[in-house]
Design a protein around this motif. Structure first.
Motif, PDB file in Angstrom:
ATOM      1  N   LYS A  89      38.919  28.358  32.316  1.00  9.07           N
ATOM      2  CA  LYS A  89      38.508  28.862  33.880  1.00  9.07           C
ATOM      3  C   LYS A  89      38.882  28.465  34.841  1.00  9.07           C
ATOM      4  CE  LYS A  89      34.583  31.948  31.279  1.00  9.07           C
ATOM      5  NZ  LYS A  89      33.785  32.299  31.387  1.00  9.07           N
ATOM      6  N   ILE A  90      39.310  28.849  35.613  1.00 10.89           N
ATOM      7  CA  ILE A  90      39.696  29.047  36.835  1.00 10.89           C
ATOM      8  C   ILE A  90      39.399  29.351  38.012  1.00 10.89           C
ATOM      9  CG2 ILE A  90      42.287  27.723  38.359  1.00 10.89           C
ATOM     10  CD1 ILE A  90      43.403  28.483  35.523  1.00 10.89           C
ATOM     11  N   VAL A  91      38.325  29.127  39.228  1.00 10.79           N
ATOM     12  CA  VAL A  91      38.447  29.431  40.673  1.00 10.79           C
ATOM     13  C   VAL A  91      39.163  29.050  41.547  1.00 10.79           C
ATOM     14  CG1 VAL A  91      36.664  27.863  41.053  1.00 10.79           C
ATOM     15  CG2 VAL A  91      36.257  30.352  41.197  1.00 10.79           C
ATOM     16  N   ALA A  92      39.051  30.032  42.519  1.00  7.66           N
ATOM     17  CA  ALA A  92      40.083  29.825  43.380  1.00  7.66           C
ATOM     18  C   ALA A  92      39.263  29.534  45.074  1.00  7.66           C
ATOM     19  CB  ALA A  92      41.045  30.965  43.595  1.00  7.66           C
ATOM     20  N   TYR A  93      39.256  29.081  45.797  1.00  5.44           N
ATOM     21  CA  TYR A  93      38.784  28.638  47.020  1.00  5.44           C
ATOM     22  C   TYR A  93      39.034  28.275  48.421  1.00  5.44           C
ATOM     23  CZ  TYR A  93      38.488  23.693  46.383  1.00  5.44           C
ATOM     24  OH  TYR A  93      39.156  22.758  46.681  1.00  5.44           O
ATOM     25  N   LYS A  95      38.185  27.754  52.604  1.00  3.54           N
ATOM     26  CA  LYS A  95      36.777  26.628  53.178  1.00  3.54           C
ATOM     27  C   LYS A  95      36.098  27.424  53.396  1.00  3.54           C
ATOM     28  CE  LYS A  95      40.520  23.924  56.632  1.00  3.54           C
ATOM     29  NZ  LYS A  95      40.918  23.742  58.040  1.00  3.54           N
ATOM     30  N   LYS A  96      35.507  29.148  53.477  1.00  2.00           N
ATOM     31  CA  LYS A  96      34.951  29.372  53.371  1.00  2.00           C
ATOM     32  C   LYS A  96      33.672  29.861  51.689  1.00  2.00           C
ATOM     33  CE  LYS A  96      34.559  31.527  58.282  1.00  2.00           C
ATOM     34  NZ  LYS A  96      34.600  32.589  59.279  1.00  2.00           N
ATOM     35  N   TYR A  97      34.960  30.373  51.115  1.00  5.57           N
ATOM     36  CA  TYR A  97      34.394  31.318  50.601  1.00  5.57           C
ATOM     37  C   TYR A  97      35.400  30.438  48.906  1.00  5.57           C
ATOM     38  CZ  TYR A  97      33.350  34.992  53.801  1.00  5.57           C
ATOM     39  OH  TYR A  97      33.193  35.785  54.936  1.00  5.57           O
ATOM     40  N   GLU A  98      34.830  30.819  47.827  1.00  3.28           N
ATOM     41  CA  GLU A  98      34.245  30.563  46.602  1.00  3.28           C
ATOM     42  C   GLU A  98      35.008  32.270  45.856  1.00  3.28           C
ATOM     43  OE1 GLU A  98      32.861  28.606  42.846  1.00  3.28           O
ATOM     44  OE2 GLU A  98      33.627  27.400  43.648  1.00  3.28           O
ATOM     45  N   GLY A  99      36.581  32.717  44.191  1.00  2.00           N
ATOM     46  CA  GLY A  99      36.392  33.455  44.172  1.00  2.00           C
ATOM     47  C   GLY A  99      35.582  33.605  42.796  1.00  2.00           C
ATOM     48  N   GLU A 100      35.749  34.760  41.680  1.00  2.00           N
ATOM     49  CA  GLU A 100      35.210  35.137  40.389  1.00  2.00           C
ATOM     50  C   GLU A 100      36.414  34.195  39.724  1.00  2.00           C
ATOM     51  OE1 GLU A 100      34.473  38.805  38.020  1.00  2.00           O
ATOM     52  OE2 GLU A 100      34.827  38.628  39.877  1.00  2.00           O
ATOM     53  N   TYR A 101      35.492  33.658  38.911  1.00  2.00           N
ATOM     54  CA  TYR A 101      35.827  33.076  37.496  1.00  2.00           C
ATOM     55  C   TYR A 101      37.320  33.259  36.967  1.00  2.00           C
ATOM     56  CZ  TYR A 101      34.168  28.379  38.498  1.00  2.00           C
ATOM     57  OH  TYR A 101      33.068  26.901  38.525  1.00  2.00           O
ATOM     58  N   SER A 102      37.700  33.383  36.822  1.00  2.00           N
ATOM     59  CA  SER A 102      39.178  33.775  35.646  1.00  2.00           C
ATOM     60  C   SER A 102      38.606  33.767  34.135  1.00  2.00           C
ATOM     61  CB  SER A 102      40.401  32.929  35.798  1.00  2.00           C
ATOM     62  OG  SER A 102      40.300  32.076  34.646  1.00  2.00           O
ATOM     63  N   GLU A 103      39.120  35.258  33.650  1.00  2.00           N
ATOM     64  CA  GLU A 103      38.402  35.134  32.193  1.00  2.00           C
ATOM     65  C   GLU A 103      39.295  33.303  31.486  1.00  2.00           C
ATOM     66  OE1 GLU A 103      37.030  37.724  30.945  1.00  2.00           O
ATOM     67  OE2 GLU A 103      37.512  38.622  32.377  1.00  2.00           O
ATOM     68  N   TYR A 104      38.573  34.056  30.791  1.00  2.00           N
ATOM     69  CA  TYR A 104      38.892  32.447  29.776  1.00  2.00           C
ATOM     70  C   TYR A 104      40.220  32.820  29.326  1.00  2.00           C
ATOM     71  CZ  TYR A 104      37.639  33.769  25.668  1.00  2.00           C
ATOM     72  OH  TYR A 104      37.404  34.734  24.080  1.00  2.00           O
ATOM     73  N   ALA A 105      40.607  31.554  28.918  1.00  2.00           N
ATOM     74  CA  ALA A 105      42.678  30.927  28.515  1.00  2.00           C
ATOM     75  C   ALA A 105      42.202  30.033  27.494  1.00  2.00           C
ATOM     76  CB  ALA A 105      43.472  30.968  29.351  1.00  2.00           C
ATOM     77  N   LYS A 106      42.677  30.579  26.193  1.00  2.00           N
ATOM     78  CA  LYS A 106      42.385  29.173  24.663  1.00  2.00           C
ATOM     79  C   LYS A 106      43.974  28.476  24.431  1.00  2.00           C
ATOM     80  CE  LYS A 106      41.291  30.159  19.530  1.00  2.00           C
ATOM     81  NZ  LYS A 106      40.627  30.563  19.137  1.00  2.00           N
ATOM     82  N   VAL A 107      43.629  27.498  24.410  1.00  4.10           N
ATOM     83  CA  VAL A 107      44.584  26.717  23.456  1.00  4.10           C
ATOM     84  C   VAL A 107      44.378  26.030  22.592  1.00  4.10           C
ATOM     85  CG1 VAL A 107      44.596  24.920  25.799  1.00  4.10           C
ATOM     86  CG2 VAL A 107      46.649  25.703  24.491  1.00  4.10           C
ATOM     87  N   LYS A 108      45.163  26.020  21.824  1.00  6.08           N
ATOM     88  CA  LYS A 108      45.629  24.417  20.555  1.00  6.08           C
ATOM     89  C   LYS A 108      46.291  23.578  21.037  1.00  6.08           C
ATOM     90  CE  LYS A 108      44.552  23.313  16.190  1.00  6.08           C
ATOM     91  NZ  LYS A 108      44.589  23.969  14.634  1.00  6.08           N
ATOM     92  N   THR A 109      45.926  22.086  21.141  1.00  4.65           N
ATOM     93  CA  THR A 109      47.011  21.387  21.577  1.00  4.65           C
ATOM     94  C   THR A 109      47.285  20.671  20.700  1.00  4.65           C
ATOM     95  OG1 THR A 109      45.281  19.789  20.729  1.00  4.65           O
ATOM     96  CG2 THR A 109      45.145  20.365  23.424  1.00  4.65           C
ATOM     97  N   LYS A 110      49.261  20.700  20.714  1.00  4.05           N
ATOM     98  CA  LYS A 110      49.792  19.996  19.810  1.00  4.05           C
ATOM     99  C   LYS A 110      49.770  18.784  20.102  1.00  4.05           C
ATOM    100  CE  LYS A 110      52.024  24.540  19.428  1.00  4.05           C
ATOM    101  NZ  LYS A 110      52.684  25.090  20.129  1.00  4.05           N
TER     102      LYS A 110
END
Length: 110
Positions: A89-93, A95-110
């Motif tokens: 999950k990723i969140v943008a920010y 100096k003043k504010y933090e946004g809402e977290y992204s939906e989750y992204a799923k990955v299986k490592t290779k």
């Protein structure tokens, strides 16, 4: 006349963006790619963001822990293990504010 005034109020957009012009948008369209035991994440830039916090969990409902900070809309996680599934999950920010977290992204490592 009264009904028209009421409809005008209901149809007008909230002035939230005008009152808080630096509010950060939600991170959208997170894409993942895995190769060589690394995970590369890319996403659509969020409005008014200066940096992004990248978090990871081992289950969609797990505890998300910070794995890094990105200045742009790309991040490479080099701390993964091959054959494991991760959720990000990723969140943008700024100096003043933090946004809402992204939906989750799923990955299986290779």
């Amino acid at each position: 006349v009264r009904a028209n005034a009421m409809n005008a109020r209901l149809s007008s957009k909230p002035s939230y963006a005008k009152r808080y012009p630096n509010v950060v948008g939600k991170v959208q369209k997170v894409r993942t790619k895995s190769a060589g035991g690394k995970v590369t994440l890319r996403w659509q830039k969020a409005k008014n963001a200066s940096k992004y916090i990248v978090t990871r969990a081992e289950g969609s409902l797990g505890i998300y822990k910070k794995v890094g900070i990105a200045k742009g809309n790309k991040f490479v996680d080099k701390t993964t293990e091959k054959g494991k599934t991760y959720y990000y999950k990723i969140v943008a920010y700024n100096k003043k504010y933090e946004g809402e977290y992204s939906e989750y992204a799923k990955v299986k490592t290779k």
